[in-house]
Write an enzyme that holds these catalytic residues in place. Structure first.
Site, PDB file in Angstrom:
ATOM      1  N   LYS A 107      54.415 -15.553  57.087  1.00 30.24           N
ATOM      2  CA  LYS A 107      53.718 -16.642  56.405  1.00 30.24           C
ATOM      3  C   LYS A 107      52.221 -16.594  56.663  1.00 30.24           C
ATOM      4  O   LYS A 107      51.438 -17.046  55.849  1.00 30.24           O
ATOM      5  CB  LYS A 107      54.296 -17.997  56.818  1.00 30.24           C
ATOM      6  CG  LYS A 107      54.066 -18.361  58.257  1.00 30.24           C
ATOM      7  CD  LYS A 107      54.997 -19.458  58.707  1.00 30.24           C
ATOM      8  CE  LYS A 107      55.296 -19.285  60.187  1.00 30.24           C
ATOM      9  NZ  LYS A 107      56.549 -19.862  60.589  1.00 30.24           N
ATOM     10  N   LYS A 113      55.462  -6.633  58.193  1.00 35.02           N
ATOM     11  CA  LYS A 113      56.574  -7.584  58.089  1.00 35.02           C
ATOM     12  C   LYS A 113      56.188  -8.729  57.159  1.00 35.02           C
ATOM     13  O   LYS A 113      55.008  -9.068  57.030  1.00 35.02           O
ATOM     14  CB  LYS A 113      56.990  -8.096  59.478  1.00 35.02           C
ATOM     15  CG  LYS A 113      56.156  -9.212  60.014  1.00 35.02           C
ATOM     16  CD  LYS A 113      56.783  -9.886  61.231  1.00 35.02           C
ATOM     17  CE  LYS A 113      55.765 -10.926  61.718  1.00 35.02           C
ATOM     18  NZ  LYS A 113      56.148 -11.765  62.796  1.00 35.02           N
ATOM     19  N   LYS A 142      47.635 -13.060  67.176  1.00 35.73           N
ATOM     20  CA  LYS A 142      47.264 -14.381  66.672  1.00 35.73           C
ATOM     21  C   LYS A 142      45.873 -14.786  67.121  1.00 35.73           C
ATOM     22  O   LYS A 142      45.129 -15.413  66.377  1.00 35.73           O
ATOM     23  CB  LYS A 142      48.271 -15.440  67.160  1.00 35.73           C
ATOM     24  CG  LYS A 142      49.603 -15.413  66.441  1.00 35.73           C
ATOM     25  CD  LYS A 142      50.350 -16.715  66.699  1.00 35.73           C
ATOM     26  CE  LYS A 142      51.792 -16.633  66.228  1.00 35.73           C
ATOM     27  NZ  LYS A 142      52.571 -17.824  66.592  1.00 35.73           N
TER      28      LYS A 142
END
Ligand code: AMP
Ligand code: TRP
Length: 334
Positions: free
Chosen positions: A200, A197, A114
């Site tokens: 979002k 995967k 992230k």
């Protein structure tokens, strides 16, 4: 006493959950409320670890809770609440942060992913300590099991380590939680990129099916899902990752075994298989979408349900914090 306790959380960071969230987590939450003492949480404090808009957060917190109820969580049979309404989470986060090594936190792969996305220098300290807050969520409720997808395994390992470390240093206080991860649905992949995967933050709109998508959008996305040049419906993780992902979804939604499904479709091509899968997903999601809209039509009633859940959660969390304070040498809260 009696039944085992489960705890899990989900972030209100999008306007809809997606198929990966639903199969990997939410569906287990609904099942587990029947047999376990279940506590579930919309983790808004986790959602503010990345840049966000307050109005969007307020909306998404309600949308998240509404989808969970629409998917089958029953506030009479579980505790459903919003994390920030129980300030004990932030309080235990601090205590646990003080027994977490900097290097230990720095090894968390989700932080690396992230923070790399926005440029490592831009990442907040909150994002860095995100897994510590997650441990606080779980340990406050003495959870035995935590139903999540595969991507949360490393965070749960840290929760276990912190529980054990605290118990060792300050005396037996926390239950050491175990992951509850169903291998068949632990990692639903992107429809356009079956190596990654469904997510979002990184999937394209065509690669992700939202719980609140229009039925036609769902059918279209499944029809266009990436497969392979063969026309045989069979599972093969390496040679046929796209079809294997679709088979997993089909199996999870229909209750049929993967071998039964591939035997039924055989080598007749992917058209019929995808069409039927589209109807399976629509058949599951459309009623949830309708119920979500109905629940969101009365925000005051929804807020009241969440407030009640928050009060019930705090009774448990407050009890844990009183013990934690005592063990750590901190006076009782004023
Ligand atoms: P998040 O949206 O990151 O808050 O994730 C909510 C829950 O969904 C967590 O338990 C995740 O592990 C799970 N999850 C997210 N993406 C997937 C996926 N593609 N497949 C299976 N589970 C997932
Ligand atoms: N980190 C989890 C996710 O991204 C969400 C979460 C926060 C969570 N606190 C939790 C999951 C406690 C399980 C238990 O999916």
């Amino acid at each position: 006493m009696g039944s085992r306790r489960v705890f899990s959380g989900i972030q209100p960071t999008a306007d809809s959950f997606h198929l990966g969230n639903y199969l990997g987590a939410v569906r287990q939450w609904v099942d587990l409320q029947e047999t376990r003492d279940a506590i579930y949480c919309v983790v808004d404090l986790h959602a503010i670890t990345v840049p966000y808009d307050p109005a969007a957060l307020r909306r998404r917190t309600r949308v998240a809770a509404a989808q969970l109820i629409a998917a089958g969580l029953d506030p009479e049979r579980c505790i459903l609440f919003v994390q920030s309404q129980a300030p004990e989470h932030a309080e235990l986060n601090w205590v646990l942060g003080c027994i977490t090594g900097f290097g230990e936190a720095n090894r968390m792969t989700q932080f690396k992913d992230k923070s790399a996305r926005g440029g490592a220098d831009q990442a907040s300290v909150g994002l860095f300590t995100y897994p510590v807050l997650q441990a606080a969520d779980i340990l406050l409720y003495q959870a035995d099991e935590v139903p999540v997808g595969e991507d949360q395994r490393q965070h749960l390992e840290l929760s276990r380590t912190l529980a054990q470390r605290f118990n060792h240093r300050f005396g037996e206080t926390f239950t050491v939680p175990a992951p509850y991860i169903l291998p068949t649905v632990a990692k639903i992949t992107d429809l356009q990129d079956p190596a990654s995967k469904m997510s979002k933050s990184s999937s394209s709109p065509q690669g992700i099916i939202d719980l609140l998508d229009e039925p036609d959008a769902i059918r279209r996305k499944i029809n266009r899902a990436v497969t392979d040049a063969e026309s045989v419906v069979r599972a093969d993780e390496v040679a046929k990752p796209g079809v294997t992902n679709l088979l997993r979804i089909y199996s999870a939604l229909s209750g049929q075994k993967i071998e039964e499904i591939s035997a039924a479709y055989g080598d007749s091509g992917y058209g019929k298989f995808k069409k039927d899968l589209g109807e399976l997903v629509v058949g599951t999601f459309a009623p949830i979408r309708e119920r979500t809209a109905k629940i969101l039509g009365d925000p005051a009633a929804l807020d009241a349900v969440l407030l009640d859940g928050g009060r019930r959660a705090r009774e448990i969390a407050g009890g844990t914090m009183a013990v934690v304070r005592d063990r750590c040498g901190l006076p009782p809260a004023a």
